[in-house]
Design a protein around this motif. Structure first.
Motif, PDB file in Angstrom:
ATOM      1  N   ARG A 157      26.883  31.405  18.405  1.00  0.00           N
ATOM      2  CA  ARG A 157      27.617  31.490  19.727  1.00  0.00           C
ATOM      3  C   ARG A 157      26.654  31.548  20.838  1.00  0.00           C
ATOM      4  N   LYS A 158      26.985  31.069  22.130  1.00  0.00           N
ATOM      5  CA  LYS A 158      26.541  30.729  23.187  1.00  0.00           C
ATOM      6  C   LYS A 158      26.965  31.818  24.131  1.00  0.00           C
ATOM      7  N   PHE A 159      26.493  32.482  24.979  1.00  0.00           N
ATOM      8  CA  PHE A 159      26.882  33.275  26.150  1.00  0.00           C
ATOM      9  C   PHE A 159      26.284  33.137  27.419  1.00  0.00           C
ATOM     10  N   ARG A 160      27.217  33.226  28.649  1.00  0.00           N
ATOM     11  CA  ARG A 160      26.755  33.042  29.940  1.00  0.00           C
ATOM     12  C   ARG A 160      27.445  34.212  30.640  1.00  0.00           C
ATOM     13  N   ILE A 161      26.561  34.651  31.653  1.00  0.00           N
ATOM     14  CA  ILE A 161      27.127  35.898  32.493  1.00  0.00           C
ATOM     15  C   ILE A 161      28.324  35.473  33.213  1.00  0.00           C
ATOM     16  N   ALA A 162      28.404  34.116  33.457  1.00  0.00           N
ATOM     17  CA  ALA A 162      29.572  33.801  34.273  1.00  0.00           C
ATOM     18  C   ALA A 162      30.849  34.087  33.759  1.00  0.00           C
ATOM     19  N   ASP A 163      30.744  34.266  32.077  1.00  0.00           N
ATOM     20  CA  ASP A 163      31.886  34.319  31.383  1.00  0.00           C
ATOM     21  C   ASP A 163      32.389  35.642  31.073  1.00  0.00           C
ATOM     22  N   VAL A 164      31.484  36.460  31.620  1.00  0.00           N
ATOM     23  CA  VAL A 164      31.938  37.983  31.406  1.00  0.00           C
ATOM     24  C   VAL A 164      32.863  38.496  32.461  1.00  0.00           C
ATOM     25  N   ASN A 165      34.002  38.929  31.982  1.00  0.00           N
ATOM     26  CA  ASN A 165      35.176  39.124  32.783  1.00  0.00           C
ATOM     27  C   ASN A 165      35.485  40.557  32.717  1.00  0.00           C
ATOM     28  N   SER A 166      34.923  41.529  32.278  1.00  0.00           N
ATOM     29  CA  SER A 166      35.091  42.868  32.493  1.00  0.00           C
ATOM     30  C   SER A 166      33.683  43.489  32.275  1.00  0.00           C
ATOM     31  N   TRP A 167      33.313  44.559  33.110  1.00  0.00           N
ATOM     32  CA  TRP A 167      32.090  45.239  33.156  1.00  0.00           C
ATOM     33  C   TRP A 167      32.355  46.598  32.964  1.00  0.00           C
ATOM     34  N   ALA A 168      31.556  47.352  32.407  1.00  0.00           N
ATOM     35  CA  ALA A 168      31.441  48.853  32.353  1.00  0.00           C
ATOM     36  C   ALA A 168      30.591  49.355  33.414  1.00  0.00           C
ATOM     37  N   GLN A 169      30.918  50.160  34.314  1.00  0.00           N
ATOM     38  CA  GLN A 169      30.060  50.827  35.456  1.00  0.00           C
ATOM     39  C   GLN A 169      29.420  52.020  34.591  1.00  0.00           C
ATOM     40  N   GLU A 175      16.198  43.901  44.147  1.00  0.00           N
ATOM     41  CA  GLU A 175      16.928  42.928  44.430  1.00  0.00           C
ATOM     42  C   GLU A 175      18.181  43.028  43.437  1.00  0.00           C
ATOM     43  N   HIS A 176      19.364  42.388  44.179  1.00  0.00           N
ATOM     44  CA  HIS A 176      20.576  42.366  43.070  1.00  0.00           C
ATOM     45  C   HIS A 176      19.942  41.589  41.872  1.00  0.00           C
ATOM     46  N   THR A 177      20.044  42.247  40.655  1.00  0.00           N
ATOM     47  CA  THR A 177      19.346  41.603  39.485  1.00  0.00           C
ATOM     48  C   THR A 177      20.567  41.286  38.299  1.00  0.00           C
ATOM     49  N   GLU A 178      20.307  40.170  37.809  1.00  0.00           N
ATOM     50  CA  GLU A 178      21.034  40.021  36.566  1.00  0.00           C
ATOM     51  C   GLU A 178      19.961  39.926  35.114  1.00  0.00           C
ATOM     52  N   ALA A 179      20.347  40.211  34.259  1.00  0.00           N
ATOM     53  CA  ALA A 179      19.417  40.251  33.045  1.00  0.00           C
ATOM     54  C   ALA A 179      20.283  40.183  31.890  1.00  0.00           C
TER      55      ALA A 179
END
Length: 255
Positions: A9-21, A102-106
């Motif tokens: 499977r492939k994953f993209r951060i743009a496809d994440v539709n819910s986040w845990a804070q 900075e605002h960071t995505e990882a």
């Protein structure tokens, strides 16, 4: 009898539709792989706001690949900044102290996976918003940062394929490599380990019996153990590859 092969499977951060804070900070995580049927890894994405700092010890080995932004760690009395394409490695039980500049995505890859952890394991994980300070000098293990441009990669055979391992040592749960693959180079994947590719540049194409998956910069592909596929660079590719069991363990078993 039909053989059910594990799914690639492939994953993209743009496809994440819910986040845990986590707490009250601008720190959001979401697992995309975390199931015993999928293997021995937890894989997920993180989004963190500028200025969030953290201090913790994790009961697992963790690899973090920065997609965009920057995070600075305190390691052995010095500040080390990981930027897009760089890798941070957290050995289990090592103190991890950092601040997001900075605002960071990882992307994060964890072993043992979250689903194996106990309540007491989770209680050992510290809070995220703390003063940015140097970890205790008594610790024998420290987080490590590896810059994608700091290494000369070794050519494998006569192919336009280059690789160097930055983590592959006894006692660690994961192996980590920087890889560079020339356009058109391909090979069959059918290995006795799980593998995660985080593409930094180029296009990596995965062809299975049922589908073709194109993985572009900032995207992640999970290849479960003994999943069968043909992997090809459709443009010059640079990527980070993470495997479990680690290569050192596979070599030890083989001998």
């Amino acid at each position: 009898m039909n053989v059910v092969r594990p799914r690639i499977r492939k994953f993209r951060i743009a496809d994440v539709n819910s986040w845990a804070q986590l707490g009250d900070d601008e720190l959001y995580l979401q697992n995309v792989v975390n199931d015993a049927r999928e293997g021995q890894l937890t894989i997920g994405f993180g989004r963190v706001g500028t200025g969030v700092s953290f201090e913790s010890r994790f009961p697992y080995d963790e690899v973090v690949v920065v997609i965009r932004g920057a995070v600075t760690y305190q390691i052995d009395g010095a500040a080390r900044t990981a930027r897009a394409g760089d890798v941070a490695y957290y050995p289990a039980d090592a103190p991890v102290v950092g601040r997001f500049d900075e605002h960071t995505e990882a992307v994060y890859i964890i072993c043992p996976p979250h689903w194996q952890l106990t309540d007491s394991d989770w209680e050992s994980i510290g809070s995220s918003q703390v003063p940015f300070a140097e970890p205790p000098a008594t610790s024998q293990e420290q987080a490590r940062v590896f810059g994608v441009g700091q290494y000369t990669l070794d050519q494998m055979g006569d192919l336009e394929y280059y690789s160097t391992a930055v983590v592959d040592e006894p006692g660690r749960e994961l192996s980590v490599k920087f890889e560079r693959v020339g356009q058109g180079v391909s090979g069959e994947h059918f290995f006795p380990y799980e593998e995660v590719h985080v593409v930094l540049k180029g296009i990596l194409t995965i062809r299975t019996e049922n589908e073709t998956i194109s993985v572009e910069p900032g995207e992640v592909v999970h290849l479960p153990m003994r999943a069968r596929a043909v992997v090809q660079a459709d443009a010059d590719v640079e990527m980070v590859s993470v495997t479990h069991p680690p290569h050192w363990h596979i070599r030890a078993v083989a001998t």
